[in-house]
Enzyme design. Structure first.
Site, PDB file in Angstrom:
ATOM      1  N   LYS A 170       1.144  -8.319 -15.024  1.00 49.92           N
ATOM      2  CA  LYS A 170      -0.514  -7.855 -15.433  1.00 49.92           C
ATOM      3  C   LYS A 170      -0.927  -9.050 -16.189  1.00 49.92           C
ATOM      4  O   LYS A 170      -0.490  -9.255 -17.447  1.00 49.92           O
ATOM      5  CB  LYS A 170      -0.346  -6.511 -16.205  1.00 49.92           C
TER       6      LYS A 170
ATOM      7  N   CYS B 153      -3.286  -0.699 -12.528  1.00 49.99           N
ATOM      8  CA  CYS B 153      -4.104   0.270 -13.416  1.00 49.99           C
ATOM      9  C   CYS B 153      -5.504  -0.454 -13.518  1.00 49.99           C
ATOM     10  O   CYS B 153      -6.332  -0.678 -12.602  1.00 49.99           O
ATOM     11  CB  CYS B 153      -3.454   0.267 -14.713  1.00 49.99           C
TER      12      CYS B 153
ATOM     13  N   GLU C 298       2.750   1.976 -11.571  1.00 49.78           N
ATOM     14  CA  GLU C 298       2.881   1.016 -12.687  1.00 49.78           C
ATOM     15  C   GLU C 298       3.970   1.327 -13.662  1.00 49.78           C
ATOM     16  O   GLU C 298       4.240   2.557 -13.851  1.00 49.78           O
ATOM     17  CB  GLU C 298       1.653   1.183 -13.529  1.00 49.78           C
TER      18      GLU C 298
END
Length: 341
Positions: A130, A164, A48
């Protein structure tokens, strides 16, 4: 529609980023792509915000502690179409390899936690953002939208990605399952942040989430996890009090199969390198026979997911505005129908 090979060679990166140094980070990324390509890897997955590194400073204290890093961080976040992107695309093309890389993407004055998927021809297949940055990440990054929840149909299989704690979002996961995802690229920062403070941040919990993802979706999960180097630790841990927040290491890159089994040889949490495995796509077929969550193992008469895939824009033409309004009305009507059934 593609005829996927039975065996696909994949790699996940476990390494420390060149922290808040975009040029250095791109150079390290290219070296890792070349290393994977020399071993015949067909898909490599990075952590990430690998470029320019995860903003660990936002977890280390009050906002005033993190503010001093923001200028550097913004300037070193990558821009679509830049020379840095071209270097990544050239490396993918040179090695005939799929590259999924986590980046801090700068769009105007905003940053987004993105995963860029570059194809083996060096062309950008997708740039997802995200959907909802986690907790204090929202002090740095903006949000994606429903158009980002996609699976790319490629010659080696259907490839999706999440960042994540998106792996704790059931509806996000189900959207990718329903698109027939076969290879999932999971991007994570180091698991040595807050490890002393809360079990929820531990390698055990987060790794188990990806192992469960593989079982739930009957897919392969490529878990790429960054590390905190001694250099990063020394820059951020400037007092005895801050020692409780972070440790050196934290790398737990893994490759899980649709049966939950681990593939490849894992590295020690402080060891940099690649975890490489030949994954057998036939295992997906066998797993789906037992349980297909978006197919024969589902109950659409009881549960259904409404997914608005229209890309959200700040400035719209009249036609685009009408399209968004219609999509919102359709989604609302579908939700009401589902609730009434």
């Amino acid at each position: 529609m593609h005829m996927e090979p039975e065996l696909v060679k994949v790699a996940v990166v476990q390494a420390a980023p060149v922290w808040i140094d975009l040029q250095g980070g791109v150079e390290k990324t290219v070296k890792l792509i070349d290393e994977a390509g020399a071993q015949g890897v067909q898909l490599i997955n990075f952590p990430e915000t690998w470029l320019p590194g995860y903003p660990w400073q936002i977890w280390m204290g009050p906002p005033a502690f993190a503010i001093k890093y923001f200028g550097r961080y913004v300037k070193n976040s990558i821009v679509a179409g830049s020379d840095e992107e071209k270097a990544l695309c050239a490396a993918a093309r040179r090695n005939n390899i799929h590259v999924v890389v986590g980046v801090s993407e700068r769009v105007g004055g905003s940053l987004y936690m993105a995963q860029w998927h570059i194809g083996p021809d060096g062309k950008m297949l997708s740039r997802r953002k995200k959907l909802k940055p986690t907790h204090v990440e929202r002090s740095v990054f903006g949000e994606g939208d429903g158009s980002d929840m996609i699976v790319n149909d490629t010659e080696i299989g259907k490839i999706g990605a999440l960042c994540c704690w998106e792996h704790f979002q059931p509806l996000s996961k189900y959207s990718l399952f329903a698109q027939g995802e076969q290879i999932h690229c999971a991007a994570w920062p180091a698991f040595s942040l807050y490890d002393k403070l809360t079990h929820g941040f531990s390698a055990e919990v987060n790794t188990n989430a990806n192992q469960t993802y593989a079982m739930e979706g009957q897919c392969f999960v490529l878990q790429s996890c960054a590390m905190i180097s001694q250099e990063i630790y020394d820059e951020l841990v400037t007092s005895e009090q801050l020692q409780m927040f972070m440790d050196v290491g934290g790398g737990y890159s893994r490759i899980f199969g649709p049966d939950g089994a681990t593939n490849g040889e894992n590295l020690a949490p402080t060891e940099e390198g690649l975890v490489i495995a030949d994954i057998d796509m036939n295992k997906i077929i066998m797993a789906k026979v037992a349980a297909d969550p978006a197919g024969h193992y589902s109950r659409p008469d009881v549960f259904a997911l409404v997914h608005n895939k229209i890309k959200q824009k700040r400035v719209l033409t009249p036609g685009e505005a009408d399209e968004q309004m219609l999509a919102a009305e359709v989604a609302e009507a579908e939700a009401e129908d589902i609730a009434a059934q």
